[in-house]
Write a protein that holds these residues in place. Structure first.
Motif, PDB file in Angstrom:
ATOM      1  N   ASP A 119       0.821  -1.204   0.000  1.00 20.41           N
ATOM      2  CA  ASP A 119       0.000   0.000   0.000  1.00 20.41           C
ATOM      3  C   ASP A 119       0.859   1.259   0.000  1.00 20.41           C
ATOM      4  N   ALA A 120       1.926   1.255   0.785  1.00 21.02           N
ATOM      5  CA  ALA A 120       2.799   2.425   0.851  1.00 21.02           C
ATOM      6  C   ALA A 120       3.453   2.684  -0.503  1.00 21.02           C
ATOM      7  N   ALA A 121       3.904   1.633  -1.178  1.00 21.93           N
ATOM      8  CA  ALA A 121       4.531   1.806  -2.481  1.00 21.93           C
ATOM      9  C   ALA A 121       3.532   2.335  -3.496  1.00 21.93           C
ATOM     10  N   THR A 122       2.330   1.774  -3.471  1.00 25.50           N
ATOM     11  CA  THR A 122       1.320   2.217  -4.431  1.00 25.50           C
ATOM     12  C   THR A 122       0.925   3.664  -4.186  1.00 25.50           C
ATOM     13  N   GLU A 123       0.754   4.021  -2.933  1.00 24.99           N
ATOM     14  CA  GLU A 123       0.404   5.404  -2.621  1.00 24.99           C
ATOM     15  C   GLU A 123       1.507   6.360  -3.052  1.00 24.99           C
ATOM     16  N   TYR A 124       2.756   5.937  -2.897  1.00 25.33           N
ATOM     17  CA  TYR A 124       3.881   6.756  -3.339  1.00 25.33           C
ATOM     18  C   TYR A 124       3.821   6.958  -4.858  1.00 25.33           C
ATOM     19  N   LEU A 125       3.554   5.893  -5.598  1.00 19.86           N
ATOM     20  CA  LEU A 125       3.460   6.001  -7.056  1.00 19.86           C
ATOM     21  C   LEU A 125       2.281   6.863  -7.469  1.00 19.86           C
ATOM     22  N   MET A 126       1.169   6.689  -6.799  1.00 17.29           N
ATOM     23  CA  MET A 126      -0.042   7.425  -7.173  1.00 17.29           C
ATOM     24  C   MET A 126       0.031   8.900  -6.788  1.00 17.29           C
ATOM     25  N   ALA A 127       1.033   9.284  -6.030  1.00 13.61           N
ATOM     26  CA  ALA A 127       1.229  10.698  -5.704  1.00 13.61           C
ATOM     27  C   ALA A 127       2.069  11.405  -6.771  1.00 13.61           C
ATOM     28  N   GLY A 128       2.440  10.693  -7.815  1.00 17.12           N
ATOM     29  CA  GLY A 128       3.285  11.259  -8.844  1.00 17.12           C
ATOM     30  C   GLY A 128       2.508  11.888  -9.989  1.00 17.12           C
ATOM     31  N   ASP A 129       3.205  12.105 -11.091  1.00 16.11           N
ATOM     32  CA  ASP A 129       2.668  12.737 -12.288  1.00 16.11           C
ATOM     33  C   ASP A 129       1.587  11.852 -12.921  1.00 16.11           C
ATOM     34  N   PRO A 130       0.648  12.441 -13.682  1.00 15.18           N
ATOM     35  CA  PRO A 130      -0.357  11.618 -14.381  1.00 15.18           C
ATOM     36  C   PRO A 130       0.256  10.518 -15.242  1.00 15.18           C
ATOM     37  N   ALA A 131       1.449  10.763 -15.797  1.00 11.31           N
ATOM     38  CA  ALA A 131       2.113   9.748 -16.617  1.00 11.31           C
ATOM     39  C   ALA A 131       2.452   8.501 -15.815  1.00 11.31           C
ATOM     40  N   ILE A 132       2.753   8.678 -14.534  1.00  9.22           N
ATOM     41  CA  ILE A 132       2.981   7.545 -13.642  1.00  9.22           C
ATOM     42  C   ILE A 132       1.646   6.934 -13.233  1.00  9.22           C
ATOM     43  N   ARG A 133       0.709   7.771 -12.853  1.00 10.87           N
ATOM     44  CA  ARG A 133      -0.531   7.280 -12.248  1.00 10.87           C
ATOM     45  C   ARG A 133      -1.327   6.381 -13.184  1.00 10.87           C
ATOM     46  N   TRP A 134      -1.454   6.767 -14.459  1.00  9.59           N
ATOM     47  CA  TRP A 134      -2.306   5.961 -15.326  1.00  9.59           C
ATOM     48  C   TRP A 134      -1.691   4.576 -15.556  1.00  9.59           C
ATOM     49  N   GLN A 135      -0.357   4.508 -15.562  1.00  9.53           N
ATOM     50  CA  GLN A 135       0.288   3.216 -15.764  1.00  9.53           C
ATOM     51  C   GLN A 135       0.184   2.334 -14.519  1.00  9.53           C
ATOM     52  N   VAL A 136       0.248   2.948 -13.357  1.00  9.73           N
ATOM     53  CA  VAL A 136       0.037   2.197 -12.117  1.00  9.73           C
ATOM     54  C   VAL A 136      -1.386   1.648 -12.078  1.00  9.73           C
ATOM     55  N   MET A 137      -2.347   2.488 -12.428  1.00 10.13           N
ATOM     56  CA  MET A 137      -3.746   2.065 -12.428  1.00 10.13           C
ATOM     57  C   MET A 137      -3.977   0.908 -13.396  1.00 10.13           C
ATOM     58  N   ALA A 138      -3.336   0.975 -14.568  1.00  6.73           N
ATOM     59  CA  ALA A 138      -3.542  -0.061 -15.583  1.00  6.73           C
ATOM     60  C   ALA A 138      -2.797  -1.344 -15.259  1.00  6.73           C
ATOM     61  N   ASP A 139      -1.552  -1.242 -14.799  1.00  5.72           N
ATOM     62  CA  ASP A 139      -0.681  -2.411 -14.716  1.00  5.72           C
ATOM     63  C   ASP A 139      -0.548  -3.012 -13.321  1.00  5.72           C
ATOM     64  N   LEU A 140      -0.859  -2.242 -12.287  1.00  4.65           N
ATOM     65  CA  LEU A 140      -0.718  -2.739 -10.921  1.00  4.65           C
ATOM     66  C   LEU A 140      -2.027  -2.789 -10.157  1.00  4.65           C
ATOM     67  N   LEU A 141      -2.928  -1.861 -10.422  1.00  3.42           N
ATOM     68  CA  LEU A 141      -4.164  -1.775  -9.653  1.00  3.42           C
ATOM     69  C   LEU A 141      -5.369  -2.363 -10.367  1.00  3.42           C
ATOM     70  N   ASP A 142      -5.203  -2.740 -11.628  1.00  2.00           N
ATOM     71  CA  ASP A 142      -6.303  -3.319 -12.407  1.00  2.00           C
ATOM     72  C   ASP A 142      -7.548  -2.432 -12.370  1.00  2.00           C
ATOM     73  N   ALA A 143      -7.337  -1.143 -12.518  1.00  2.00           N
ATOM     74  CA  ALA A 143      -8.467  -0.215 -12.566  1.00  2.00           C
ATOM     75  C   ALA A 143      -9.272  -0.454 -13.838  1.00  2.00           C
ATOM     76  N   SER A 144     -10.489   0.058 -13.856  1.00  6.27           N
ATOM     77  CA  SER A 144     -11.352  -0.129 -15.022  1.00  6.27           C
ATOM     78  C   SER A 144     -10.794   0.651 -16.210  1.00  6.27           C
ATOM     79  N   PRO A 145     -11.109   0.222 -17.445  1.00 10.43           N
ATOM     80  CA  PRO A 145     -10.643   0.957 -18.625  1.00 10.43           C
ATOM     81  C   PRO A 145     -11.048   2.425 -18.617  1.00 10.43           C
ATOM     82  N   ASP A 146     -12.216   2.734 -18.126  1.00 11.39           N
ATOM     83  CA  ASP A 146     -12.661   4.130 -18.084  1.00 11.39           C
ATOM     84  C   ASP A 146     -11.817   4.943 -17.114  1.00 11.39           C
ATOM     85  N   GLU A 147     -11.495   4.370 -15.959  1.00 10.67           N
ATOM     86  CA  GLU A 147     -10.655   5.073 -14.988  1.00 10.67           C
ATOM     87  C   GLU A 147      -9.265   5.330 -15.562  1.00 10.67           C
ATOM     88  N   VAL A 148      -8.719   4.303 -16.214  1.00 10.51           N
ATOM     89  CA  VAL A 148      -7.387   4.434 -16.801  1.00 10.51           C
ATOM     90  C   VAL A 148      -7.385   5.495 -17.895  1.00 10.51           C
TER      91      VAL A 148
END
Length: 336
Positions: free
Chosen positions: A25-54
């Motif tokens: 959780d700490a690592a993910t929160e650290y990544l998700m606090a970064g630039d949108p370029a980081i966040r969308w890739q974390v959501m897609a590749d690590l968090l399995d977010a929905s296609p619409d969210e990504v």
């Protein structure tokens, strides 16, 4: 990010052997606090977010943060910093001088950031490159490439990602493959042994082009032979002696530019060989051992040279980019 998505990530990390539960959780929160370029890739590749969210997060890359800033740097003539491979102010008498501010590496960075190829602003950017940018080598159009395989490999990746035709580059690359299966940018000057630097650039380019177009049998055979070149060396060891080829290959870096390292090799094989090859095992364990006590990975080798702006990573400190790539690799490797 929904609670459901965040929970899915936490359960996944707990579900397999040799995984670190405490720090996910700490690592993910650290990544998700970064630039949108980081966040969308974390959501897609690590968090399995929905296609619409990504997609919603990815759309921000061209409008804010690093992506928007990089797009702003392009001039009306299609160039970044008045040059194609090197900036216009560079001393061309220094053949090994590295600067990362010109057009070629700026386009490579836009791919890394994941700017949506359908973004209207991006289409205008590419039109300026397509219509105006020519290589210094022989005035070739940018997407036709030039002679060096490390350059042409990156051009293939850029073209494939953004939907630009790069078939002439593929032909040039295939004609330059060496007998050991890889490539070397010094082959035109007599080099007979491949370089991991050149080979990884071409491998990425061929794989990306194949995914975008379906590829050809000849290109696929060349790619598989080059993968064997990499795997026979366990990604960082000499095939003949088992010795480490270059200590720098064992160090994490970002941006990778034209340089090879173990993490770049693993990240490529994660996509190209999802079934996992046991010859990656030593490299994976090397990468796993670099994780610090907080679940993050450091930037160990920053490739020196002028840049347009800082991506917030400092050598010797935790890196969002390196951590993102490392977690993707370990998720792939530990899945089975």
């Amino acid at each position: 990010m929904s609670v459901r998505t965040h929970t899915a990530c936490y359960v996944w990390w707990m579900s397999g052997p040799r995984r670190t539960v405490v720090h996910m959780d700490a690592a993910t929160e650290y990544l998700m606090a970064g630039d949108p370029a980081i966040r969308w890739q974390v959501m897609a590749d690590l968090l399995d977010a929905s296609p619409d969210e990504v997609a919603a997060e990815r759309a921000r890359v061209a409008r804010e943060g690093w992506g928007a800033r990089l797009l702003d740097e392009q001039a009306d003539d299609g160039l970044w910093d008045a040059g194609v491979y090197r900036p216009g102010w560079a001393d061309q008498s220094r053949p090994m001088f590295d600067a990362w501010t010109a057009t070629h590496f700026s386009l490579q960075q836009l791919v890394d950031l994941g700017v949506d190829p359908a973004e209207p602003r991006l289409r205008e950017t590419l039109a300026r490159v397509r219509d105006n940018v020519r290589w210094d080598h022989a005035d070739e159009r940018y997407f036709d490439g030039e002679t060096e395989p490390c350059i042409n490999g990156v051009v293939m990746t850029i073209g494939a990602y953004f939907g630009e035709r790069v078939d002439p580059v593929v032909g040039t690359v295939l004609a330059g493959q060496l007998s050991d299966g890889g490539w070397n940018c010094w082959a035109e000057y007599g080099a007979k042994v491949s370089s991991l630097h050149s080979t990884i650039c071409v491998l990425e380019g061929l794989w990306n082009w194949e995914q975008a177009t379906g590829g050809t049998d000849a290109a696929r055979q060349a790619r598989l032979a080059a993968e064997e070149y990499l795997l026979e060396r366990e990604l960082f060891r000499r095939r003949s002696t088992g010795e480490i080829i270059d200590p720098r290959f064992m160090m994490t870096s970002y941006p990778v530019r034209w340089f090879y390292d173990v993490l770049r090799g693993l990240d490529y094989l994660r996509r190209a060989r999802p079934e996992r090859d046991p010859r990656c095992a030593r490299a994976v364990e090397l990468l796993r051992g670099k994780c610090d006590g907080s679940g993050l990975w450091p930037l160990e080798n920053r490739h020196e040279g002028p840049t347009l702006f800082d991506l917030d990573d400092r050598e010797g400190f935790a890196s969002r980019w390196v951590t993102l790539h490392a977690l993707r690799v370990l998720r792939w490797w530990d899945a089975g």
